[in-house]
Design an enzyme around this catalytic site. Structure first.
Site, short mmCIF file in Angstrom:
data_model
loop_
_atom_site.label_atom_id
_atom_site.label_comp_id
_atom_site.label_asym_id
_atom_site.label_seq_id
_atom_site.Cartn_x
_atom_site.Cartn_y
_atom_site.Cartn_z
N ASN A 31 -8.40 0.19 -12.81
CA ASN A 31 -7.05 0.59 -12.45
C ASN A 31 -7.12 1.63 -11.33
O ASN A 31 -8.19 1.92 -10.79
CB ASN A 31 -6.33 1.15 -13.69
CG ASN A 31 -4.84 0.88 -13.68
OD1 ASN A 31 -4.21 0.88 -12.63
ND2 ASN A 31 -4.27 0.67 -14.85
N GLY A 58 5.30 3.81 -12.90
CA GLY A 58 5.65 4.10 -14.28
C GLY A 58 6.12 2.89 -15.08
O GLY A 58 7.02 3.00 -15.93
N PHE A 59 5.52 1.73 -14.83
CA PHE A 59 5.85 0.50 -15.57
C PHE A 59 7.35 0.17 -15.49
O PHE A 59 8.00 -0.10 -16.51
CB PHE A 59 5.45 0.61 -17.04
CG PHE A 59 3.97 0.65 -17.31
CD1 PHE A 59 3.04 0.27 -16.34
CD2 PHE A 59 3.49 1.07 -18.55
CE1 PHE A 59 1.68 0.32 -16.61
CE2 PHE A 59 2.13 1.11 -18.82
CZ PHE A 59 1.23 0.73 -17.86
N ASN A 70 0.33 6.78 -14.92
CA ASN A 70 1.73 7.12 -14.68
C ASN A 70 2.63 7.06 -15.91
O ASN A 70 3.83 7.25 -15.81
CB ASN A 70 2.29 6.19 -13.59
CG ASN A 70 1.50 6.30 -12.31
OD1 ASN A 70 1.16 7.40 -11.87
ND2 ASN A 70 1.19 5.17 -11.70
N THR A 71 2.06 6.78 -17.08
CA THR A 71 2.77 6.86 -18.35
C THR A 71 2.10 7.94 -19.18
O THR A 71 0.92 7.81 -19.50
CB THR A 71 2.75 5.51 -19.10
OG1 THR A 71 3.44 4.53 -18.33
CG2 THR A 71 3.41 5.64 -20.46
N LYS A 99 -8.01 -3.34 -19.39
CA LYS A 99 -8.00 -2.76 -18.05
C LYS A 99 -8.29 -1.27 -18.15
O LYS A 99 -7.51 -0.52 -18.75
CB LYS A 99 -6.64 -2.99 -17.39
CG LYS A 99 -6.59 -2.63 -15.92
CD LYS A 99 -5.29 -3.10 -15.30
CE LYS A 99 -5.28 -2.89 -13.80
NZ LYS A 99 -4.04 -3.41 -13.18
N THR A 132 2.74 -4.97 -15.02
CA THR A 132 2.67 -4.67 -16.44
C THR A 132 4.06 -4.64 -17.04
O THR A 132 4.97 -4.02 -16.50
CB THR A 132 1.93 -3.35 -16.66
OG1 THR A 132 0.55 -3.52 -16.33
CG2 THR A 132 2.03 -2.86 -18.09
N ASN A 191 0.63 5.25 -5.97
CA ASN A 191 1.86 4.87 -6.66
C ASN A 191 1.98 5.62 -7.98
O ASN A 191 0.99 5.96 -8.62
CB ASN A 191 1.90 3.35 -6.89
CG ASN A 191 1.42 2.96 -8.27
OD1 ASN A 191 2.16 3.04 -9.25
ND2 ASN A 191 0.16 2.53 -8.36
N SER A 224 -3.18 3.09 -16.88
CA SER A 224 -2.30 3.60 -15.83
C SER A 224 -2.17 5.11 -15.97
O SER A 224 -1.97 5.62 -17.08
CB SER A 224 -0.92 2.95 -15.93
OG SER A 224 0.00 3.62 -15.09
#
Length: 265
Positions: free
Chosen positions: A242, A120-121, A184-185, A213, A92, A117, A182
């Site tokens: 995801n 964080g992009f 992670n953001t 997604k 991403t 994981n 995601s």
């Protein structure tokens, strides 16, 4: 057998067992391979897979592709089709370059055949990817581009953030994946809410097929709302799924890593 007995144990030792170090080591070598046309030709003959599919108006030579996350910045793009993949998804990618979360941020769970994981992009940004794709030209397989929200941009300006990345990259991709799932953001998954997702798809759906997604942690009601927005706005489909925040099903010693923040694959 060769991979399991020889290659994988070697990869697991790289960087003192750091999974991200092995990832980067592999990607560097695939990037070098991508600059060797003669070797790519040999690999294409060895690994060619023909099982064509036509999906949302795109012809895929086979249905097995490389998902986003492996080659975020597209540094090894020629290698993937040569290894038999029927499509490749980069990203991403975000509008602005960003380093991602602090390391370590990638954890192997071998007994469960899983990964956690919290990357964080981490990526070099949409402009850098556009420049690389300009220089590379077209791939022999369809290219998808996964777009995410820049960490420095708040939700109120998320649509403009995605739209800026889309404008930089739309001429290069055969389809666009909108990553709103995601874990992670901070706040990203709120973009799956009906109102925010509707505004985002209104801005992006049009020239290219757009896929959304989604997260596996949504309730049935929330999935229904997402699908309704996708239908109303003309999205080409969904990517399910995801990574998950759940930790069910981890085996043996892997349970010790269940407390690590991030998404489980």
């Amino acid at each position: 057998m060769l991979f399991e007995r020889t290659v994988r144990p070697y990869l697991f030792r790289i960087g003192g067992g750091d999974a991200e170090a092995a990832h980067e080591w592999t990607l560097r070598r695939l990037a070098a391979l991508s600059r060797r046309p003669a070797l790519l030709s040999v690999l294409r003959r060895r690994y060619a897979v023909t099982a064509p599919r036509s999906v949302f108006g795109i012809e895929f030579p086979n249905p097995v592709g490389l998902a986003a996350g492996m080659d975020k910045d597209g540094v090894a793009l020629p290698a993937w089709p040569a290894l038999g993949f029927g499509f490749v998804e980069v990203g991403t990618v975000t509008r602005y370059p960003q380093p991602g979360n602090p390391r370590p941020r990638l954890f192997r769970l071998p007994a469960s055949e899983a990964i956690i994981n919290r990357m964080g992009f981490n990526n070099a940004g949409a402009a850098a990817l556009a420049e690389r794709l300009d220089a590379l030209g077209r791939l022999p397989v369809p290219l998808g581009i996964s777009l995410g929200k820049s960490r420095a941009v708040d939700l109120a300006h998320a649509v403009d953030d995605y739209a800026a990345s889309y404008e930089l990259l739309r001429r290069h991709g055969d389809y666009v994946a909108v990553n709103v799932s995601s874990p992670n953001t901070p706040g990203l998954r709120r973009l799956q809410d009906r109102g925010l997702l509707d505004a985002l798809l209104e801005a992006l759906v049009g020239e290219k097929p757009v896929l959304v997604k989604i997260a596996p942690d949504l309730t049935d009601q929330a999935i229904g709302e997402v699908l309704q927005v996708c239908t109303d706005r003309g999205a080409a489909g969904v990517i399910a799924t995801n990574t998950t925040l759940a930790r069910e099903g981890l085996a043996g010693p892997d349970t010790a890593l269940a407390g690590q923040a991030g998404g489980l694959s």
